[in-house]
Design a protein around this motif. Structure first.
Motif, PDB file in Angstrom:
ATOM      1  N   UNK A  63       0.877  -1.230   0.173  1.00 34.33           N
ATOM      2  CA  UNK A  63      -0.398  -0.355  -0.032  1.00 34.33           C
ATOM      3  C   UNK A  63       0.947   1.241   0.104  1.00 34.33           C
ATOM      4  N   UNK A  64       1.980   1.408   1.057  1.00 28.51           N
ATOM      5  CA  UNK A  64       2.547   2.518   0.512  1.00 28.51           C
ATOM      6  C   UNK A  64       3.459   3.065  -0.492  1.00 28.51           C
ATOM      7  N   UNK A  65       3.812   1.923  -1.489  1.00 27.36           N
ATOM      8  CA  UNK A  65       4.606   1.597  -3.044  1.00 27.36           C
ATOM      9  C   UNK A  65       2.985   2.758  -3.312  1.00 27.36           C
ATOM     10  N   UNK A  66       2.441   2.452  -3.727  1.00 30.16           N
ATOM     11  CA  UNK A  66       0.956   2.761  -4.378  1.00 30.16           C
ATOM     12  C   UNK A  66       0.269   4.105  -3.482  1.00 30.16           C
ATOM     13  N   UNK A  67       0.970   4.063  -2.759  1.00 32.64           N
ATOM     14  CA  UNK A  67       0.657   5.289  -1.890  1.00 32.64           C
ATOM     15  C   UNK A  67       1.861   6.086  -2.600  1.00 32.64           C
ATOM     16  N   UNK A  68       3.314   5.617  -2.105  1.00 30.96           N
ATOM     17  CA  UNK A  68       4.265   6.931  -3.169  1.00 30.96           C
ATOM     18  C   UNK A  68       4.329   7.049  -4.524  1.00 30.96           C
ATOM     19  N   UNK A  69       3.783   6.443  -5.201  1.00 36.56           N
ATOM     20  CA  UNK A  69       3.834   6.013  -6.542  1.00 36.56           C
ATOM     21  C   UNK A  69       2.740   7.527  -7.122  1.00 36.56           C
ATOM     22  N   UNK A  70       1.748   7.511  -6.163  1.00 35.75           N
ATOM     23  CA  UNK A  70       0.667   9.036  -6.276  1.00 35.75           C
ATOM     24  C   UNK A  70       1.654  10.081  -5.982  1.00 35.75           C
TER      25      UNK A  70
END
Length: 205
Positions: free
Chosen positions: A173-180
């Protein structure tokens, strides 16, 4: 002269995006003017368990981000005499993350019902960088019309839609948040290392 980025947090779900953008701006040595709407306080509490109070904002911000913040000035959302309410107040630009449908509508029609909306309107009229991160799904016709109006006014409309090429189907989830968050910083022109960029090669990781 201090020239911060204004970061507005509205009441939409998605406060991890706000936190990631703030941490990345501080990591990049950028100054921030922070505005947290009344509705956003409830969302922060619901999604993180952290209260955000005007009188204790420094401690609450550190607890929310999980790290001491950098150069930051906090303006209460009800303070319409605050610095970011005027075009003569120097800022580099503004990002609203996440941007609720109400915030998008208010900014699009120039409602200026609170400091977040007023600061966004000021940045648009001064032709500064403005990034709006809507998270709502699905969307109505009126929401789409407001997003088009924001685009036509010069804002970057950047939906919270993470890509998977950086970490694959097993992304956290943090990787997806960081992408945005990284896409937001790209739109602001601020360097970061929040995600692996596409290189034109499959399985480059």
């Amino acid at each position: 002269m201090r020239e911060p980025w204004v970061v507005g947090v509205s009441g939409a779900s998605g406060t991890p995006y706000s936190a990631a953008v703030l941490r990345a701006l501080f990591d990049a040595g950028e100054s921030v003017d922070l505005i947290v709407s009344r509705a956003a306080r409830l969302t922060i509490l619901d999604e993180t368990g952290v209260s955000f109070r005007d009188g204790h904002w420094k401690d609450d911000l550190a607890a929310w981000l999980g790290t001491p913040p950098g150069d930051v000035t906090y303006w209460p959302a009800g303070d319409l005499a605050a610095g970011p309410s005027s075009g003569s107040y120097p800022v580099r630009g503004l990002v609203v993350v996440p941007a609720s449908t109400a915030a998008c509508a208010g900014i699009a029609i120039g409602l200026s019902k609170d400091l977040l909306q007023r600061a966004a309107e000021v940045s648009l009229k001064e032709r500064r960088r403005v990034v709006v991160v809507p998270r709502e799904t699905p969307v109505t016709r009126s929401h789409l019309e407001h997003l088009i109006a924001l685009h036509d006014a010069g804002a970057v409309v950047l939906p919270a839609s993470p890509g998977f090429y950086g970490a694959g189907a097993g992304a956290s989830a943090q990787q997806l948040v960081d992408f945005v968050a990284g896409k937001v910083l790209d739109a602001l022109g601020v360097p970061h290392t929040l995600f692996r960029r596409w290189t034109g090669e499959l399985n480059a990781s």
